[in-house]
Motif scaffolding. Structure first.
Motif, PDB file in Angstrom:
ATOM      1  N   TYR A 149       0.840  -1.198   0.000  1.00 54.53           N
ATOM      2  CA  TYR A 149       0.000   0.000   0.000  1.00 54.53           C
ATOM      3  C   TYR A 149       0.870   1.240   0.000  1.00 54.53           C
ATOM      4  N   PHE A 150       2.015   1.177   0.747  1.00 59.76           N
ATOM      5  CA  PHE A 150       2.906   2.328   0.837  1.00 59.76           C
ATOM      6  C   PHE A 150       3.500   2.656  -0.523  1.00 59.76           C
ATOM      7  N   GLN A 151       3.971   1.586  -1.158  1.00 57.68           N
ATOM      8  CA  GLN A 151       4.597   1.794  -2.457  1.00 57.68           C
ATOM      9  C   GLN A 151       3.566   2.274  -3.472  1.00 57.68           C
ATOM     10  N   GLN A 152       2.417   1.660  -3.422  1.00 57.32           N
ATOM     11  CA  GLN A 152       1.383   2.007  -4.413  1.00 57.32           C
ATOM     12  C   GLN A 152       0.936   3.446  -4.228  1.00 57.32           C
ATOM     13  N   ALA A 153       0.734   3.856  -2.927  1.00 50.89           N
ATOM     14  CA  ALA A 153       0.280   5.220  -2.671  1.00 50.89           C
ATOM     15  C   ALA A 153       1.288   6.231  -3.183  1.00 50.89           C
ATOM     16  N   LEU A 154       2.556   5.879  -3.032  1.00 50.73           N
ATOM     17  CA  LEU A 154       3.587   6.827  -3.448  1.00 50.73           C
ATOM     18  C   LEU A 154       3.788   6.830  -4.948  1.00 50.73           C
ATOM     19  N   THR A 155       3.639   5.658  -5.571  1.00 48.90           N
ATOM     20  CA  THR A 155       4.013   5.575  -6.977  1.00 48.90           C
ATOM     21  C   THR A 155       2.861   5.799  -7.934  1.00 48.90           C
ATOM     22  N   SER A 156       1.701   5.413  -7.583  1.00 49.36           N
ATOM     23  CA  SER A 156       0.606   5.514  -8.575  1.00 49.36           C
ATOM     24  C   SER A 156       0.045   6.929  -8.613  1.00 49.36           C
ATOM     25  N   GLU A 157      -0.690   7.179  -9.667  1.00 49.87           N
ATOM     26  CA  GLU A 157      -1.294   8.521  -9.791  1.00 49.87           C
ATOM     27  C   GLU A 157      -2.341   8.748  -8.734  1.00 49.87           C
ATOM     28  N   ASN A 158      -3.039   7.655  -8.420  1.00 52.23           N
ATOM     29  CA  ASN A 158      -4.078   7.741  -7.383  1.00 52.23           C
ATOM     30  C   ASN A 158      -3.398   7.733  -6.033  1.00 52.23           C
ATOM     31  N   PRO A 159      -3.636   8.774  -5.229  1.00 51.51           N
ATOM     32  CA  PRO A 159      -2.937   8.809  -3.937  1.00 51.51           C
ATOM     33  C   PRO A 159      -3.467   7.769  -2.945  1.00 51.51           C
ATOM     34  N   LEU A 160      -4.589   7.196  -3.305  1.00 48.68           N
ATOM     35  CA  LEU A 160      -5.220   6.247  -2.355  1.00 48.68           C
ATOM     36  C   LEU A 160      -4.823   4.823  -2.709  1.00 48.68           C
ATOM     37  N   ALA A 161      -4.450   4.058  -1.687  1.00 49.01           N
ATOM     38  CA  ALA A 161      -4.131   2.631  -1.914  1.00 49.01           C
ATOM     39  C   ALA A 161      -4.672   1.832  -0.720  1.00 49.01           C
ATOM     40  N   ILE A 162      -5.194   0.706  -1.055  1.00 50.14           N
ATOM     41  CA  ILE A 162      -5.713  -0.122   0.055  1.00 50.14           C
ATOM     42  C   ILE A 162      -5.152  -1.525  -0.070  1.00 50.14           C
ATOM     43  N   GLU A 163      -5.079  -2.195   1.095  1.00 53.61           N
ATOM     44  CA  GLU A 163      -4.580  -3.568   1.095  1.00 53.61           C
ATOM     45  C   GLU A 163      -5.097  -4.283   2.341  1.00 53.61           C
ATOM     46  N   PRO A 164      -5.714  -5.383   2.160  1.00 56.65           N
ATOM     47  CA  PRO A 164      -6.146  -6.150   3.335  1.00 56.65           C
ATOM     48  C   PRO A 164      -4.961  -6.868   3.974  1.00 56.65           C
ATOM     49  N   ALA A 165      -5.026  -7.008   5.243  1.00 54.80           N
ATOM     50  CA  ALA A 165      -3.936  -7.692   5.943  1.00 54.80           C
ATOM     51  C   ALA A 165      -4.426  -8.194   7.280  1.00 54.80           C
TER      52      ALA A 165
END
Lengths: 617, 155
Positions: free
Chosen positions: A124-140
């Motif tokens: 989620y951290f990497q995705q939030a930082l790298t993708s255009e969409n600032p939002l990232a979610i991940e179940p854990a």
């Protein structure tokens, strides 16, 4: 088929068809109920997925608001952690809210444990930082608690777009889904959350054991990933139980691969529908029975029983009970009218019968009276002829007897004149004796019973001529006898007719030489044969013809032709008793003809007779 | 003592009786005849009742019976004779003026031995009575218990 059976069938059809239609509708409703329940299942899954998506979006909004808060734009770790702790207090659905530096270090922490965590490897951290969409979610799964959370990360950036920090809120999925489980449509329903790899994140209710297990090789997983347009899928086994399942993905967050799964026991779902159907059918059956019973009661009381009343009355009436009535016309309408009409008809018939009975009784009484009169007359006649035969004969015999005894005793002393007187006395007595005998035979013949048979007239005539042989001896008589038919009559009486007529013919042709006597048939009159006996004798004057057939009536002097004058009276009496008539035609000194009618034998009898004759030949 | 006669003539008409006796006299049978005037008398005689109660035993050889009689008629006399065992063997000859079917039938049904219609002609009548008398009183062998010819008084 009795009216009862017909009406029973009618009512049966009348109640059975609506019952069948109702039953079919109830069955359809059951199917519809099942479909609705299935749709409901799918809707529940979709609703929960939607709510989860909204929750994620709300979290994103929270993150957005927090990223603008100055309290987080500080290097004071304790202060920002305290701030986040306050925020967390307001949002208890999260297990924690924290910020991560762009380098991946935990900075502000609502839990304020002061732990040091390096989180660069978190997707989620990497995705939030790298993708255009600032939002990232991940179940854990929580590393300490073991319960499922949804990591919702948001990258906060500066004005130039450089990353400032990443906000992370961990949504407590266990609690979240437990709350959702309370609003499930059925008690036996279960709700689960699955990630993209097929791992069960939550399972409610009572899902501790299944939590964290993988269903990647279950048909449910494949159905959830590729539903192929189906809303639900039946008969999927999971945790030892078959259920119907509905699944809903959260397509807004494909990377998380989240699926909401709602299942319900098929038995339970059907049981509910079946219970409803059972109730409906029971009510239908009761209603049908009531309708049937009601209709039957109406038909039995209003038609069948009334018909039985009519039948019973008609049967009694035709059985001779003329006082039988249906009575009280019920029910109104055609049946009642029929009853009234029949009773009226009975009334009329009874009245007519009474009249007829009265007439009959009168007639019988009159017949009895006449019969009694006739019997009395017959009896008188009988006793008359009895006393004639006894009491009149005796004195006659005595007259003759004593005259003769006187003649014997006084033969020598009597003058010839006196002797002739005695002879006259004896002759007169003799004559009167003959008259009495003739009268008696006439009376006897009048009273005698008739025995009608088939009489062959030809044979009868031959017979009669043979009987007369003694008186025809020495005479020249030409007989002409036509073929004669058979007739119906009393043989002995008919024989007497021919004996009298042929005797007369011979007597009154005595002066003729040759005498001619003809016997024949002169056609028919009123369906009867006309027979005749004709002679060429002395004949008579037709002006005395009406006297001819009277008792002791004579047209000739006794010293010319002997006789008492009873013969033709006998002939007329016999022919009259056979239902015929007799008449005569004559010319003085040329001859006389006597005609009479007799019943011809029916052609049927004749045919039978001739057949017998042929067989005999 | 009442005399025993072989011929019992039951005839109400005195002239007929006289004519009958006249006829029977031809065979010297007139003395054998007891003339009774009606059925009641005949029954009293046969049953030995009333004025005949003292009569000696023995039945007549024949009863010449008229039918039409006052008091008890001939058919009733015939019935009583033929139904009484001690009398039923007596020959009974009905002698009547007329041949009536019903009389003829009744008489034969009751067991009459002969039925004679009195002829109208005097000569025939005399012949008939003579023949009847001669046959039954002389020629015919009478049943046992009958008065025999030798019993008659005067012989």
């Amino acid at each position: 088929m009795s009216i009862r059976a017909r009406l029973l069938l009618l009512i049966l059809f009348a109640t059975l068809i609506p019952a069948l239609v109702g039953g079919m509708q109830f069955l359809e409703r059951r199917d519809a109920e099942i479909a609705a329940a299935q749709r409901d299942l799918a809707a529940t899954a979709q609703r929960v997925a939607r709510v989860l998506r909204d929750t994620v979006r709300a979290t994103a909004q929270l993150h957005y608001g927090l990223s603008r808060a100055r309290d987080l734009d500080t290097q004071d770790k304790a202060a920002c952690s305290a701030f986040l702790a306050d925020v967390l207090k307001e949002h208890p659905q999260y297990t924690g809210i924290l910020t991560i530096t762009p380098k991946g270090d935990l900075f502000c922490d609502s839990l304020r444990t002061g732990r040091a965590l390096h989180l660069t490897d978190r997707r989620y951290f990497q995705q939030a930082l790298t993708s255009e969409n600032p939002l990232a979610i991940e179940p854990a799964f929580g590393r300490l608690t073991g319960i499922a959370v949804l990591q919702i990360a948001y990258a906060a950036r500066g004005e130039t777009g450089e990353p400032r920090f990443v906000l992370l809120a961990s949504l407590n999925l266990e609690k979240y889904m437990q709350l959702r489980a309370t609003s499930l449509p059925r008690k036996t329903a279960v709700i689960a959350l699955m990630d993209g790899k097929g791992t069960l994140l939550t399972w409610h209710p009572d899902g501790e054991k299944l939590r964290g297990t993988s269903i990647a090789d279950s048909p449910l997983f494949r159905f959830a990933r590729e539903p192929h347009g189906e809303e639900v899928r039946e008969d999927i086994e999971l945790g030892g139980q078959f259920r119907i399942w509905a699944a809903s993905a959260l397509p807004e967050f494909p990377e998380a691969g989240l699926h909401v799964l709602v299942g319900v026991s098929k038995k339970d779902l059907l049981a509910a529908a079946n219970r409803n159907l059972g109730q409906a059918l029971s009510i239908l059956a009761i209603v049908s029975l009531l309708v049937f019973a009601g209709a039957w009661a109406l038909v039995e009381l209003g038609i069948r029983r009334q018909a039985a009343r009519i039948i019973a009355a008609v049967a009694r009436f035709s059985g001779g009970d003329f006082g039988a009535r249906i009575g009280n016309p019920y029910p109104r309408g055609e049946i009642g009218d029929l009853m009234a009409a029949l009773d009226h008809a009975f009334e009329l018939m009874q009245a007519q019968r009474d009249v007829i009975q009265g007439l009959n009784a009168d007639l019988e009484r009159r017949v009895a009276e006449r019969t009694a009169q006739l019997e009395a007359a017959n009896e008188e006649l009988e006793s008359l002829s009895y006393s004639v035969s006894h009491d009149l004969r005796a004195p006659l015999r005595h007259v003759q007897g004593y005259a003769e005894m006187l003649g014997e005793d006084a033969e020598s002393t009597l003058s010839p004149e006196s002797r002739r007187y005695l002879e006259v006395i004896a002759g007169a007595g003799r004559e009167m004796g003959e008259l009495i005998d003739d009268l008696l035979s006439f009376l006897r013949m009048s009273r005698a019973e008739m025995h009608e048979t088939q009489v062959d007239l030809g044979a009868l005539v031959q017979n009669s001529i043979r009987d007369l042989e003694t008186s025809t001896r020495g005479r020249n008589i030409g007989w002409t006898i036509a073929p004669l038919p058979s007739v119906t009559g009393d043989r002995a009486m008919l024989k007497q007719v021919f004996a009298n007529l042929l005797g007369n013919a011979m007597k009154y042709t005595r002066p003729k030489d040759p005498a001619a006597i003809e016997i024949g048939c002169a056609g028919e009159e009123d369906g009867r044969l006309v027979l005749f006996v004709r002679d060429n004798g002395v004949g008579f004057d037709m002006k005395y013809a009406d006297k001819l057939f009277g008792v002791f009536q004579r047209l000739h002097r006794a010293d010319q032709f002997e006789g008492t004058g009873i013969g033709l009276a006998n002939v007329r009496r016999i022919i009259a008793r056979h239902g015929g008539r007799v008449w005569a035609k004559a010319v003085p000194d040329q001859g006389a003809a006597f005609y009479f009618t007799l019943k011809r034998v029916k052609s049927e009898e004749l045919r039978v007779k001739s057949e017998k004759h042929e067989q005999a030949v | 003592m009442l005399s025993l006669k072989r011929i019992l003539l039951v005839e109400d008409n005195p002239r007929d009786a006289e004519l009958a006796l006249h006829a029977l006299a031809a065979h010297n049978l007139a003395n054998e005849v007891l003339h009774l005037h009606d059925g009641a008398e005949a029954l009293d005689y046969l049953y030995r009742r009333g004025e005949f109660s003292g009569r000696v035993n023995g039945n007549p050889a024949v009863v010449l019976l008229d039918l039409k009689m006052p008091k008890v008629d001939g058919l009733e006399v015939l019935r009583q004779i033929k139904s009484e065992p001690t009398l039923s063997t007596i020959p009974v000859v009905v002698m009547t003026s007329s041949r009536e079917d019903r009389d003829l039938q009744a008489a034969y049904r009751l067991g009459v031995n002969a039925y004679v219609v009195k002829p109208m002609k005097f000569k025939d009548f005399i012949d008939a009575v003579k023949q009847v008398g001669a046959f039954w009183a002389i020629l015919n062998e009478a049943p046992p218990g009958t008065v025999s010819r030798d019993d008659r008084p005067g012989t």
